[in-house]
Design an enzyme around this catalytic site. Structure first.
Site, PDB file in Angstrom:
ATOM      1  CG  ASP A   1      -2.028  -0.637   0.995  1.00 59.53           C
ATOM      2  OD1 ASP A   1      -2.629  -0.549  -0.185  1.00 59.53           O
ATOM      3  OD2 ASP A   1      -2.974  -0.652   1.928  1.00 59.53           O
TER       4      ASP A   1
HETATM    5  C1  BGC Z   1      -2.530  -3.578   4.779  1.00 57.08           C
HETATM    6  C2  BGC Z   1      -2.406  -4.677   3.534  1.00 57.08           C
HETATM    7  C3  BGC Z   1      -1.129  -4.044   2.666  1.00 57.08           C
HETATM    8  C4  BGC Z   1       0.057  -4.262   3.604  1.00 57.08           C
HETATM    9  C5  BGC Z   1       1.398  -3.571   2.764  1.00 57.08           C
HETATM   10  C6  BGC Z   1      -1.323  -3.526   5.588  1.00 57.08           C
HETATM   11  O1  BGC Z   1      -1.647  -2.666   6.332  1.00 57.08           O
HETATM   12  O2  BGC Z   1      -3.758  -3.902   5.354  1.00 57.08           O
HETATM   13  O3  BGC Z   1      -3.388  -4.441   2.880  1.00 57.08           O
HETATM   14  O4  BGC Z   1      -0.831  -5.108   1.938  1.00 57.08           O
HETATM   15  O5  BGC Z   1      -0.321  -3.202   4.572  1.00 57.08           O
HETATM   16  O6  BGC Z   1       1.277  -2.561   2.501  1.00 57.08           O
END
Ligand code: BGC
Length: 811
Positions: A488
């Site tokens: 993200d």
């Molecule tokens: C989110 C995920 C994401 C991960 C890596 C988490 O906080 O819930 O959807 O894939 O972070 O960024």
């Protein structure tokens, strides 16, 4: 000052509990109560909060974020014994106890403590089939003299919407309403107008007083550790009107030496049909509440409900059971992995001590992945979840990124544009089909964006998911990344320069250049799984079409996605490589090494081996595999949030535990069982218990991250419980390493184990049949035997008319 203890408790595997021996853990160590509907978070000092279905929209008790003292509130009990006030769970009174123990078990938490000759045992759980929390307090006089003391309970109501409750004081401080009848305090704020639900807090004995007004109970300027009413040994019988409604009971107890008394407190949630809301004008209909109270009014009833919960977990956990002789692996596989999978299934990333429950609801990609580890536990609920998730997909195959569990509607604030999302729907549907063989799900009429009339069979949703990637590729023939892929924080189309802008929603999401090698890996893996589904249950032509598309992406990935020693991570909006030897920082990222190797990209060319060797060389540390190296030391506007974190934290170089199993599974893909297990072991909570003073979070569940070598606090974990690691770690150890994997044709046995794990047995409930599988080494023997007869390949043929199957696999 950090305490220098190696451990703060121990595992009691026979009871399926973690036993915490001090209330002063480095952080609150928590557990979850409830399995469907009513949920509670509970810490090792009985802190936490409760909600019904949705931690944002239907919050029952209040929680204070960034609170000091940490973890104040929750289930508060006080015993005033001749002027000494103490709490059975240590907090809120914080009076030093003579003894203390907290046991976090499967859906329940118990506390046992003693002070001045009184023993208190508090048991908290949510019964399997009712919307309430039971808190049974058993108090025993262990002294030689008669004891007369006063027990107080207390909790603080949240005015339902947790966000509004924390910010809209001009309204909220005037709307609190309650009714008190005997030992029951009913919370009915907003019930007069648009709500048809209320909550109650009850105790099963006559009370000697109560309080429902926080200020009256606490007294001016005082806090929860020292309420005036408790200190005075006398409740004020206050009736709150507006301000801060609470619920507190006062009960006088007299115990002869050796005598004990049980008090059953119940926090209940009630929904009433609109036409039956009132008993008389302004008086709420208490009939359903009384019915609920009558089900937990006696110790025998509570014992029965507790036993039912234990049986429920016994049955769930018997679905995959391992005997390997390795205590830590057995305990994780048989208890804590599966338990955490249930919690992540229920919560996604919504409500923990670190996820406030007021932010995101259910994440699309998160929930899809959570299902991978949950599928075998309750396939019917997995099916329902898949349909809920698919219902927030848009017609063009892309999806909302999140939805609220109460409404099941997509969250418009964050919207869509995360280009990995659609493919995760294929991943979880494929896992469902492999687990259950229930192809009727593919025909299920499922709407787009919850619009009535737009329903299409789920199979069509999968097709659109796959087509979304096919239709959204960039200059190198690799999938466009959109706002972000799994990571993200890799925001290649964001370009945010102003504080406060959301890295996820700022900037053009539809950048036509930035590409993701990670999504390419996903497309190859899940595109092929989709093709298998088509071949099996649908159209062979569709299978052939997608296999061709997969071949194109695979080729693009082997070409533009390969950096020489490892897979590239992405191409940014200028077409520059991200995660390449050409970069100054962020030269290598973990995600494509794991996923592209899992997908078999470049297999013939030995890319997998090379990529994993590079992972070992640059990313592996004492506690797992770091997400990237070297960490970004300055903010890169073209990369986004990833470079906003100080080096070694979160997506900028921590061990982001979620993706460690990908590397481990990838190692099994290239036949390296030693590496697979080594990676599994490094970040596995039970293996980190001995360094709890460094790790700091619970040793029974994964945390989202463990700070990397570049961090100030290397090895310190954060954000426990709600992480996709739960599901992936269970898939890794149970399917990839131990090798018991559901396929469309049946259960496959294909271990890839280290030397230390080469003799074990697994019982696995699969499609209603119990499989007893023994894996061992024996000179001159290899492969799979079913009921003593050799079978070619790895799949145990689906039995007909049998409830049990015995198989051996010789390594
Ligand atoms: C989110 C995920 C994401 C991960 C890596 C988490 O906080 O819930 O959807 O894939 O972070 O960024």
């Amino acid at each position: 000052m950090r305490r220098k203890l190696m451990k703060y408790g121990y595992f009691d595997d026979s009871a399926r509990e973690y036993v915490i021996s001090t209330p002063e853990t480095p952080l609150p160590w928590i557990n979850y109560l409830g399995s469907n509907g009513f949920f509670g978070l509970i810490s090792n000092t009985a802190g936490g909060y409760c909600f019904y279905r949705d931690a944002k929209l239907r919050r029952i008790t209040r929680y204070r974020y960034n609170n000091v003292p940490v973890d104040e509130g929750g289930r508060m009990f006080y015993i005033n014994d001749a002027g000494t006030v103490w709490s059975p769970a240590f907090r809120p009174a914080r009076t030093p106890l003579d003894s203390y123990e907290c046991r976090h078990g499967m859906g329940y938490t118990t506390f046992e403590s003693t002070k001045n000759g009184i023993r208190a045992k508090l048991t908290c759980f949510v019964p399997k089939s009712d919307a309430c929390e039971i808190e049974r307090l058993v108090i025993k006089n262990e002294s030689n003299a008669k004891k007369e003391f006063t027990v107080f309970s207390a909790l603080e109501w949240c005015l339902w919407n947790a966000v509004d409750d924390a910010q809209n004081y001009q309204r909220n401080l005037s709307i609190g309403e309650l009714e008190v009848v005997g030992g029951t305090i009913y919370h009915k704020t907003e019930y007069r107008e648009r709500r048809n639900h209320y909550a109650f807090y009850n105790v099963n004995v006559p009370v000697d007083g109560f309080d429902t007004d926080r200020d009256c109970f606490l007294g001016a300027g005082r806090a929860w550790n020292d309420p005036a009413a408790v200190a005075a040994g006398k409740a004020t019988d206050s009736l709150a009107s507006g301000w801060y409604p609470i619920a507190s009971h006062m009960i006088k107890v007299t115990l002869a030496p050796g005598e004990e008394k049980s008090l059953i407190f119940q926090l209940g949630y009630i929904e009433v049909p609109r036409e039956e809301k009132w008993e008389s004008k302004g008086v709420i209909n208490k009939k359903p509440a009384k019915e609920l109270m009558s089900r937990y009014a006696t110790d025998a009833q509570v014992d029965a409900a507790f036993a039912e919960l234990a049986k429920y977990w016994e049955e769930l956990l018997s679905k995959y059971h391992l005997e390997s002789g390795n205590e830590k692996v057995d305990r994780m596989v048989n208890i804590w992995h599966q338990y955490q999978c249930m919690v992540t299934f229920n919560m996604s990333r919504s409500a923990s001590y670190w996820e406030t429950g007021t932010g995101r609801g259910m994440g699309f990609r998160d929930s899809c992945q959570d299902l991978l580890g949950f599928m075998h536990l309750i396939p019917e609920r997995a099916r329902e979840r898949i349909i809920d998730i698919a219902s927030i997909q848009f017609e063009n195959g892309s999806t909302y990124h999140q939805y609220q569990p109460l409404t099941k509607r997509g969250n418009a604030d964050i919207g869509g544009g995360f280009n990995d999302d659609p493919l995760w729907l294929v991943a979880c549907t494929s896992a469902y089909l492999r687990e259950t063989g229930d192809a009727t799900i593919l025909d299920h009429p499922t709407p787009f964006n919850n619009v009535e009339g737009s329903e299409k069979p789920l199979m069509e949703h999968l097709r659109r998911s796959v087509n979304f990637t096919i239709n959204n590729k960039g200059p190198h023939g690799l999938p466009l990344i959109g706002r972000a892929d799994w990571n993200d924080c890799l925001n290649l189309n964001c370009f945010s320069e102003e504080p406060g802008e959301s890295f996820q929603t700022f900037g053009p999401s539809e950048g036509p250049v930035a590409e993701s090698v990670f999504i390419a890996g996903m497309f190859v893996k899940y595109g092929l799984e989709y093709a298998d589904i088509c071949e099996h249950y649908g159209s062979k032509d569709e299978a052939a079409r997608v296999r061709e598309e997969v071949a194109k992406v695979k080729a693009a990935c082997e070409d533009a996605g390969w950096d020489g020693e490892w897979f590239v991570r992405a191409y940014d909006a200028y077409g520059h490589k991200v995660g390449s030897n050409e970069c100054e920082e962020g030269k290598i990222f973990i995600e494509p090494q794991g996923f592209c190797t899992m997908a078999g990209i470049g297999q013939e060319k030995g890319y997998g081996r090379k990529a994993l060797d590079s992972v070992k060389k640059y990313l592996v540390n004492d506690y797992g595999v770091e997400i990237l190296a070297p960490c970004y030391t300055t903010y890169h506007v073209e990369l986004g949030e990833i470079s906003s974190y100080p080096p070694g934290y979160k997506e900028n170089g921590a061990i982001f535990t979620h993706n460690n199993p990908w590397v481990s599974i990838a190692a099994t893909k290239i036949g390296d069982g030693e590496m697979a297990f080594d990676i599994y072991r490094r970040s596995c909570p039970a293996f980190l218990e001995d360094v709890s003073e460094i790790h700091r979070t619970e040793p029974y569940v994964y945390s989202q991250m463990i700070a990397g070598r570049a961090a100030v606090h290397y090895g310190e974990a954060k954000n426990s419980f709600l992480t996709g690691t739960a599901a992936w770690a269970f898939v890794d150890i149970s399917q990839a390493i131990l090798g018991i994997t559901p396929t469309l044709d049946g259960l496959s046995v294909n271990p890839c184990v280290p030397a230390e794990l080469s003799n074990y047995s697994v019982t696995r409930l699969y499609r209603g049949v119990k499989y007893n599988i023994k894996v061992k080494k024996e000179a001159g023997k290899s492969g799979l035997f079913v009921e003593g007869a050799a079978v070619s390949g790895n799949v145990i043929p689906l039995p007909t008319g049998k409830s049990e199957v015995n198989a051996e696999y010789y390594i």
